[in-house]
Enzyme design. Structure first.
Site, short mmCIF file in Angstrom:
data_model
loop_
_atom_site.label_atom_id
_atom_site.label_comp_id
_atom_site.label_asym_id
_atom_site.label_seq_id
_atom_site.Cartn_x
_atom_site.Cartn_y
_atom_site.Cartn_z
N GLU A 241 1.00 -1.01 -0.10
CA GLU A 241 -0.14 0.04 0.05
C GLU A 241 0.88 1.36 -0.04
OE1 GLU A 241 -0.89 -2.72 1.55
OE2 GLU A 241 -3.05 -2.92 0.92
N HIS B 289 -9.96 -4.42 10.04
CA HIS B 289 -10.65 -3.75 8.42
C HIS B 289 -11.69 -3.01 8.75
CE1 HIS B 289 -8.18 -7.27 7.04
NE2 HIS B 289 -8.49 -7.27 6.10
#
Ligand SMILES: Cc1ncc(C[n+]2csc(CCOP(=O)(O)OP(=O)(O)O)c2C)c(N)n1
Length: 729
Positions: free
Chosen positions: A457, A527
């Site tokens: 990321e 998450h």
């Protein structure tokens, strides 16, 4: 018996050294350029250290004195459209690149400093001193030097932080069908940070024309390279990524140049990235005018040995030996360089009337303090003339569409009409549109603009940032889950969010970051965040959140048109919702900064966004309160619709902020604070809030539900608002 066969790395790893022949074959103009650049840079930094010693440089001044050979040797053959970026120690690279630019690659040692060059020295020094005439209007200082037109993309104070951005630039160089390359400079310390290693992998996988240039000066502040890695020949890192690499003596600028030429031909012919490690030495400590030995982590003897191999001396002596210059000529180069840099300083300084014998910065050269917040974001003038529509109020023909199809549809339309739009993220090119179908059909239609990334990321967000800063492409980056922003935090917040302001306010950063809030999906603690609060309290970002498919289309189009980084929030709960969207029309924008009143009412103002809009409407109907429900749509402090909020508060005098996610990183915190400050006199009670609890949602269904806010919690919130009405209603 076990069989064991030695394996070989795929990429070559070589050490390049010059011979007398190399010096003889080098063009005299090349050597003249080198000598001139080396002296200009050396004298420049000597003046910087002089000023630092006088207390005139605010903040650190990381000099590269001693290690100029790496920068000059590698940059001297680059054109203006080749780009570089660098680290906190970047004066030398910046100057080499800009000198190349203004001198069109040709210095005359007999008349070294042209007016254009004098201006470069003054503007660079002014930037380091934080003055308005600097390249970044004084915002960047020593560690954020940017001059885009010269191919100097910006130096960086986060170790390794510039490297992913350089990859984005390299991607654009190649995609724009040029043979230009990008070089990212960093130190030995940066070789151990994820940004660099992730980017090496990504650049190699995608064959980007990017040089990872390691200036191995042996020390990260006071820590020796051998203390922090078992392989101090740092160019060896390249082999693990299949990248060819060169090790070279950085005190020999010609050796660096020759290595770079080999590396250039690799990059310019589409073969992918390279690593070059130049062994160099900074004569001074990390920053300031004292040698490293003064701080006890190295010896004077070591410093003396390196000084004997000084790159300026090396080039001068080789040129003298070749009969290209004599000692008087070399002395004259030195004098010209010093005089020009002294002149640059004189233009910025004056005698200090309060301290006889001392100098000060001319007071009129500081930036005006009112400049402090200018350019955190752009001025949105890029949206002028855009076709806007309020699709929920529009009476034109409609099609019923799933939210997730609206996501894929509007991106498709944007990619169709604008071939600068590029989508990147994990698995977005597979699984029929990524993990949720939000990029359905795109990879088939635009295979070279839908980029499935490695799980990196930080690197791919930064790569998107580099594309955005470059400006030739419009990246849409996807984070599979919002919590992954922490993994990419440096690129998202330190780089992308701050870049425009930090480099002076002029550099657009048109990047869209999509992510889906997945609260309720059972993915657990790591998450299930709502990132709006973090982005809203971080500089530079705009945030949009749609609660209906039709508004998503218009908000995405506005996000893509903006010259700022925009977080586009989605929610898994909304993906399967159906909504009417304008028929055959993916081209409108939601008006900038306009909230949508989804239910008019007079008793309380409910401020909410994303999936909580529908839950708030349900809760209001259940309670029977005559509440005004406002879908904020634009969430960041620069885009939020204060007019609509204010009008509503002045009518209802009561506010409930509704969000789904955890309390700690909540969005409502800053908003409640701002409302209290702005409308205190209009409020009958403190702003009430509905949010999740302190814990991040767990995987257990029961605990997950207990952790976030839903209709029941909104109903309870409304009850609190009612209780706060007092006796008058
Ligand atoms: C991510 C990060 N960690 C720590 C620092 C503080 N810091 C600034 S420079 C530096 C040393 C960097 O060493 P190196 O990469 O070898 O570059 P050099 O200073 O030798 O040029 C450190 C630790 C920082 N700026 N960024």
């Amino acid at each position: 018996m076990t069989e064991r066969a030695p394996l070989e790395a795929r990429a070559p790893w070589i050490e390049l050294r010059t011979t007398a022949d190399d010096w003889r074959s080098a063009s005299p103009q090349l050597l003249e350029n080198m000598l001139g650049q080396l002296h200009l840079i050396r004298a420049f930094e000597e003046v910087v250290l002089e000023l630092a010693g006088e207390g005139l440089v605010h903040g650190p001044a990381h000099s590269s004195i001693g290690q100029e050979g790496g920068a000059v040797g590698s940059i001297i053959s680059l054109g203006t459209k080749d780009a570089i970026n660098g680290s906190h120690r970047g004066h030398h690279q910046f100057l080499a690149k800009v000198i190349n630019h203004v001198s069109a690659g040709k210095l005359d040692v007999n008349a070294l400093v042209t007016p254009a060059l004098q201006e470069v020295l003054q503007k660079t020094l002014a930037e380091i001193l934080g003055l308005a005439q600097g390249y970044c209007s004084g915002r960047g200082g020593s560690m954020h030097l940017q001059y885009f037109e010269a191919g100097a993309l910006g130096t960086n104070a986060i170790v390794g932080g510039g490297v992913p951005l350089a990859a984005g630039n390299a991607w654009a160089q190649r995609k724009a069908l040029t043979d230009n390359i990008t070089v990212s400079y960093f130190g030995d310390g940066a070789v151990n940070i994820g940004s660099v290693l992730e980017t090496m992998n990504l650049a190699a996988a995608w064959k980007l024309p990017l040089a990872f240039f390691i200036e191995n000066n042996l020390y990260a502040v006071s820590t020796h390279v051998s203390e922090v890695t078992a392989e101090p020949r740092l160019s060896g890192r390249a082999l693990g990524f299949g990248i060819p690499s060169w090790k070279v003596d950085g005190m020999d600028p010609l050796a660096v140049h020759l290595a770079m030429k080999e590396a250039e031909s690799h990059m310019r012919t589409g073969k992918g990235p390279v690593v070059i490690e130049a062994d160099v030495y900074r004569y001074f400590h990390q920053n300031g005018p004292f040698p490293g030995s003064a701080f006890g982590y190295r010896t004077k003897e070591e410093e003396a040995q390196w000084r004997e191999r000084d790159p300026l001396l090396r080039v001068a002596n080789e040129m003298i030996a070749l009969g290209l210059i004599d000692q008087a000529g070399v002395d004259s180069v030195r004098e010209q360089a010093l005089a020009a840099n002294r002149l640059a300083a004189t233009a910025l300084l004056e005698a200090n009337p309060d301290a006889p014998g001392k100098r000060r910065i001319k007071p009129e050269l500081w930036p005006d303090a009112s400049f402090v917040n200018v350019g955190v974001r752009g001025d949105t003038s890029e949206l002028n003339g855009a076709r806007t529509l309020e699709p929920l109020k529009d009476s034109g023909p409609k099609t019923n569409m799933k939210f997730v199809d609206a996501v894929a549809g509007v991106i498709d339309a944007a990619m169709e009409s604008d071939n600068r739009v590029v989508v990147l993220g994990e698995d977005i090119h597979r699984l029929n549109g990524g993990t949720n179908g939000a990029t359905k059909g795109l990879s088939k239609k635009y295979p070279d603009r839908v980029l499935g990334t490695p799980i990196s990321e930080n690197a791919f967000a930064g790569l998107g940032g580099g594309m955005a800063l470059d400006g030739r492409f419009r990246p849409i980056v996807e984070f599979m889950y919002p919590d992954f922003m922490w993994v990419a935090a440096d690129q998202v917040f330190n780089q992308i969010g701050k870049a425009r302001h930090m480099f002076g306010g002029q550099n657009p950063v048109p990047l869209v970051l999509r992510t889906k809030v997945a609260i309720g999906s059972g993915y657990g603690s790591q998450h299930l965040m709502d990132p709006a609060g973090i982005f809203a309290t971080s500089p530079g970002w705009r945030i949009v959140a749609a609660s209906t498919p039709a508004e998503y289309i218009g908000l995405m189009n506005a996000a893509l048109a903006l010259q700022d980084p925009v977080l586009v929030l989605e929610h898994v709960d909304l993906y399967q919702d159906l909504g009417d969207v304008p028929e055959n029309d993916f081209g409108y924008q939601i008006p900038f900064g306009k909230a949508n009143i989804r239910r008019e009412g007079k008793d309380a103002t409910v401020l909410t966004y994303l999936s909580m809009v529908k839950h708030s409407l349900t809760a209001v109907e259940q309670t029977g309160l005559d509440a005004e429900v406002i879908d904020l749509r634009w969430l960041d402090r620069a885009s939020i619709d204060w007019t609509t909020i204010e009008t509503s508060i002045k009518k209802t005098n009561n506010v409930l902020i509704v969000e789904q996610g955890a309390l700690g990183t909540s969005y409502g915190g800053w908003l409640a604070d701002e409302i209290h400050r702005r409308y205190f006199d209009w409020l009958d009670q403190p702003v009430q809030r509905v949010s999740g609890g302190e814990a991040s949602p767990s995987i257990s269904k029961v605990l997950e539900r207990a952790a976030y806010a839903g209709v029941e919690e909104i109903v309870a919130g409304i009850a609190r608002v009612k209780a706060g009405f007092g006796g008058t209603r």
